[in-house]
Design a protein around this motif. Sequence first.
Motif, PDB file in Angstrom:
ATOM      1  N   ARG A 164       0.802  -1.024  -0.117  1.00  0.00           N
ATOM      2  CA  ARG A 164      -0.169   0.007   0.006  1.00  0.00           C
ATOM      3  C   ARG A 164       0.716   1.162   0.140  1.00  0.00           C
ATOM      4  NH1 ARG A 164      -3.853   1.228   5.133  1.00  0.00           N
ATOM      5  NH2 ARG A 164      -2.083   0.080   5.745  1.00  0.00           N
ATOM      6  N   ASN A 165       1.960   1.058   0.851  1.00  0.00           N
ATOM      7  CA  ASN A 165       2.900   2.342   0.977  1.00  0.00           C
ATOM      8  C   ASN A 165       4.154   1.994   0.895  1.00  0.00           C
ATOM      9  OD1 ASN A 165       3.993   4.610   1.499  1.00  0.00           O
ATOM     10  ND2 ASN A 165       3.359   4.818   3.690  1.00  0.00           N
ATOM     11  N   GLY A 166       4.684   1.917  -0.132  1.00  0.00           N
ATOM     12  CA  GLY A 166       6.098   1.554  -0.460  1.00  0.00           C
ATOM     13  C   GLY A 166       7.119   2.249   0.399  1.00  0.00           C
ATOM     14  N   GLU A 167       6.812   3.530   0.940  1.00  0.00           N
ATOM     15  CA  GLU A 167       7.885   4.477   1.549  1.00  0.00           C
ATOM     16  C   GLU A 167       7.906   3.863   3.106  1.00  0.00           C
ATOM     17  OE1 GLU A 167       9.089   7.308  -0.276  1.00  0.00           O
ATOM     18  OE2 GLU A 167       8.032   5.947  -1.921  1.00  0.00           O
ATOM     19  N   LEU A 168       7.208   2.906   3.613  1.00  0.00           N
ATOM     20  CA  LEU A 168       7.277   2.776   4.942  1.00  0.00           C
ATOM     21  C   LEU A 168       8.581   2.529   5.362  1.00  0.00           C
ATOM     22  CD1 LEU A 168       5.748   2.277   7.732  1.00  0.00           C
ATOM     23  CD2 LEU A 168       5.534  -0.276   7.061  1.00  0.00           C
ATOM     24  N   PHE A 169       9.412   1.397   4.607  1.00  0.00           N
ATOM     25  CA  PHE A 169      10.910   1.095   5.081  1.00  0.00           C
ATOM     26  C   PHE A 169      11.903   1.797   3.888  1.00  0.00           C
ATOM     27  CE2 PHE A 169       8.159  -2.510   6.179  1.00  0.00           C
ATOM     28  CZ  PHE A 169       8.342  -2.372   7.784  1.00  0.00           C
ATOM     29  N   LYS A 170      11.421   2.808   3.399  1.00  0.00           N
ATOM     30  CA  LYS A 170      12.463   3.349   2.310  1.00  0.00           C
ATOM     31  C   LYS A 170      13.537   4.136   3.104  1.00  0.00           C
ATOM     32  CE  LYS A 170      12.514   5.949  -1.871  1.00  0.00           C
ATOM     33  NZ  LYS A 170      12.291   5.277  -3.073  1.00  0.00           N
ATOM     34  N   GLY A 171      14.770   3.696   2.675  1.00  0.00           N
ATOM     35  CA  GLY A 171      15.765   4.612   3.452  1.00  0.00           C
ATOM     36  C   GLY A 171      16.032   4.294   4.773  1.00  0.00           C
ATOM     37  N   LYS A 172      15.320   3.207   5.295  1.00  0.00           N
ATOM     38  CA  LYS A 172      15.815   2.751   6.749  1.00  0.00           C
ATOM     39  C   LYS A 172      16.831   1.963   7.032  1.00  0.00           C
ATOM     40  CE  LYS A 172      11.710   5.392   7.753  1.00  0.00           C
ATOM     41  NZ  LYS A 172      11.820   6.600   8.256  1.00  0.00           N
ATOM     42  N   TYR A 173      17.511   1.893   8.182  1.00  0.00           N
ATOM     43  CA  TYR A 173      18.260   1.216   8.758  1.00  0.00           C
ATOM     44  C   TYR A 173      17.363   0.207   9.674  1.00  0.00           C
ATOM     45  CZ  TYR A 173      21.847  -0.978  11.743  1.00  0.00           C
ATOM     46  OH  TYR A 173      22.785  -1.724  12.230  1.00  0.00           O
ATOM     47  N   VAL A 174      17.156  -1.038   9.446  1.00  0.00           N
ATOM     48  CA  VAL A 174      16.215  -2.207  10.134  1.00  0.00           C
ATOM     49  C   VAL A 174      17.412  -3.082  11.050  1.00  0.00           C
ATOM     50  CG1 VAL A 174      14.468  -3.727  10.130  1.00  0.00           C
ATOM     51  CG2 VAL A 174      14.633  -1.665   8.591  1.00  0.00           C
ATOM     52  N   VAL A 175      17.110  -3.363  12.440  1.00  0.00           N
ATOM     53  CA  VAL A 175      17.838  -4.257  12.939  1.00  0.00           C
ATOM     54  C   VAL A 175      16.909  -5.397  13.256  1.00  0.00           C
ATOM     55  CG1 VAL A 175      19.164  -4.971  15.319  1.00  0.00           C
ATOM     56  CG2 VAL A 175      19.767  -2.687  13.864  1.00  0.00           C
ATOM     57  N   ILE A 176      17.126  -6.585  13.157  1.00  0.00           N
ATOM     58  CA  ILE A 176      16.194  -7.845  13.341  1.00  0.00           C
ATOM     59  C   ILE A 176      16.973  -8.661  14.165  1.00  0.00           C
ATOM     60  CG2 ILE A 176      15.182  -9.624  12.616  1.00  0.00           C
ATOM     61  CD1 ILE A 176      14.986  -8.304   9.751  1.00  0.00           C
ATOM     62  N   THR A 177      16.586  -8.759  15.391  1.00  0.00           N
ATOM     63  CA  THR A 177      17.222  -9.803  16.626  1.00  0.00           C
ATOM     64  C   THR A 177      16.577 -11.144  16.243  1.00  0.00           C
ATOM     65  OG1 THR A 177      15.669  -9.345  18.301  1.00  0.00           O
ATOM     66  CG2 THR A 177      17.572  -8.082  18.453  1.00  0.00           C
ATOM     67  N   GLY A 178      17.368 -12.289  16.583  1.00  0.00           N
ATOM     68  CA  GLY A 178      16.709 -13.415  16.261  1.00  0.00           C
ATOM     69  C   GLY A 178      16.554 -13.478  14.452  1.00  0.00           C
ATOM     70  N   GLY A 179      17.514 -12.901  13.661  1.00  0.00           N
ATOM     71  CA  GLY A 179      17.473 -12.856  12.580  1.00  0.00           C
ATOM     72  C   GLY A 179      17.812 -13.921  11.496  1.00  0.00           C
ATOM     73  N   SER A 180      18.232 -15.148  12.241  1.00  0.00           N
ATOM     74  CA  SER A 180      18.799 -16.185  11.257  1.00  0.00           C
ATOM     75  C   SER A 180      17.705 -17.220  11.151  1.00  0.00           C
ATOM     76  CB  SER A 180      19.881 -16.697  12.128  1.00  0.00           C
ATOM     77  OG  SER A 180      19.589 -17.490  13.508  1.00  0.00           O
ATOM     78  N   GLN A 181      16.575 -17.314  11.824  1.00  0.00           N
ATOM     79  CA  GLN A 181      15.596 -18.007  11.360  1.00  0.00           C
ATOM     80  C   GLN A 181      14.113 -17.751  12.015  1.00  0.00           C
ATOM     81  OE1 GLN A 181      16.715 -21.893  13.320  1.00  0.00           O
ATOM     82  NE2 GLN A 181      17.274 -21.164  15.016  1.00  0.00           N
ATOM     83  N   GLY A 182      13.025 -18.420  11.813  1.00  0.00           N
ATOM     84  CA  GLY A 182      12.003 -18.219  12.400  1.00  0.00           C
ATOM     85  C   GLY A 182      11.435 -16.929  11.796  1.00  0.00           C
ATOM     86  N   LEU A 183      10.452 -16.375  12.757  1.00  0.00           N
ATOM     87  CA  LEU A 183      10.039 -14.804  12.529  1.00  0.00           C
ATOM     88  C   LEU A 183      11.043 -13.929  11.897  1.00  0.00           C
ATOM     89  CD1 LEU A 183       7.620 -13.108  12.493  1.00  0.00           C
ATOM     90  CD2 LEU A 183       8.092 -12.828  15.185  1.00  0.00           C
ATOM     91  N   GLY A 184      12.212 -13.805  12.634  1.00  0.00           N
ATOM     92  CA  GLY A 184      13.305 -12.792  12.097  1.00  0.00           C
ATOM     93  C   GLY A 184      13.810 -13.189  10.925  1.00  0.00           C
ATOM     94  N   GLU A 185      13.830 -14.281  10.335  1.00  0.00           N
ATOM     95  CA  GLU A 185      14.057 -14.727   8.941  1.00  0.00           C
ATOM     96  C   GLU A 185      12.946 -14.277   7.927  1.00  0.00           C
ATOM     97  OE1 GLU A 185      15.038 -18.465   5.962  1.00  0.00           O
ATOM     98  OE2 GLU A 185      14.790 -18.844   8.088  1.00  0.00           O
ATOM     99  N   ALA A 186      11.938 -14.385   8.427  1.00  0.00           N
ATOM    100  CA  ALA A 186      10.751 -14.077   7.566  1.00  0.00           C
ATOM    101  C   ALA A 186      10.638 -12.580   7.326  1.00  0.00           C
ATOM    102  CB  ALA A 186       9.456 -14.832   8.173  1.00  0.00           C
ATOM    103  N   ILE A 187      10.849 -11.856   8.134  1.00  0.00           N
ATOM    104  CA  ILE A 187      10.818 -10.379   8.037  1.00  0.00           C
ATOM    105  C   ILE A 187      11.668  -9.790   7.460  1.00  0.00           C
ATOM    106  CG2 ILE A 187      11.074  -8.256   9.372  1.00  0.00           C
ATOM    107  CD1 ILE A 187       9.497  -9.533  11.879  1.00  0.00           C
ATOM    108  N   ALA A 188      13.249 -10.608   7.369  1.00  0.00           N
ATOM    109  CA  ALA A 188      14.301 -10.124   6.877  1.00  0.00           C
ATOM    110  C   ALA A 188      14.085 -10.444   5.350  1.00  0.00           C
ATOM    111  CB  ALA A 188      15.340 -10.823   7.371  1.00  0.00           C
ATOM    112  N   ARG A 189      13.602 -11.781   5.003  1.00  0.00           N
ATOM    113  CA  ARG A 189      13.132 -12.281   3.359  1.00  0.00           C
ATOM    114  C   ARG A 189      12.250 -11.140   3.048  1.00  0.00           C
ATOM    115  NH1 ARG A 189      15.520 -16.403   1.844  1.00  0.00           N
ATOM    116  NH2 ARG A 189      16.142 -18.176   3.158  1.00  0.00           N
TER     117      ARG A 189
END
Length: 135
Positions: free
Chosen positions: A26-51
């Motif tokens: 709906r709004n491609g600007e939500l994460f545009k130009g942002k720096y995002v940190v994902i803890t637990g980013g190697s698998q599960g929910l963190g991996e899904a969000i990163a993908r």
Amino acid sequence: MTLAMVFASLTIAICTVMFIRKRTKRNGELFKGKYVVITGGSQGLGEAIARQLCMKGEGARRVSLWARGEPLLKQLSSELYGKTQVDYKLVDVTDYDQVANAVDADSDCPDIVFCCAGITLSWPTLIPYTSYKNE
């Protein structure tokens, strides 16, 4: 872990990923130009969000994956690196010093942090033992 806890965790995971998909469509600007940190980013929910954030270059400037398992982090970051800069750090979020060092080592300040690391604490850790005496 009870079945209800597993169900609640899965529900939260699905809702989070659906929210990201809906907001970015709906709004491609939500994460545009942002720096995002994902803890637990190697698998599960963190991996899904990163993908999801890195899929088709959703706009995040940089995604940093924090977790304990280097092989999984290395593999995932190499898979996702493309239009979005992806890096990883070996961080155990239950260790204050590791988190502080990871934050201090980074010259960039994150705009968004997804806390997806699973932490399990035993009851004695959560509720300190107290001795009560009847006087």
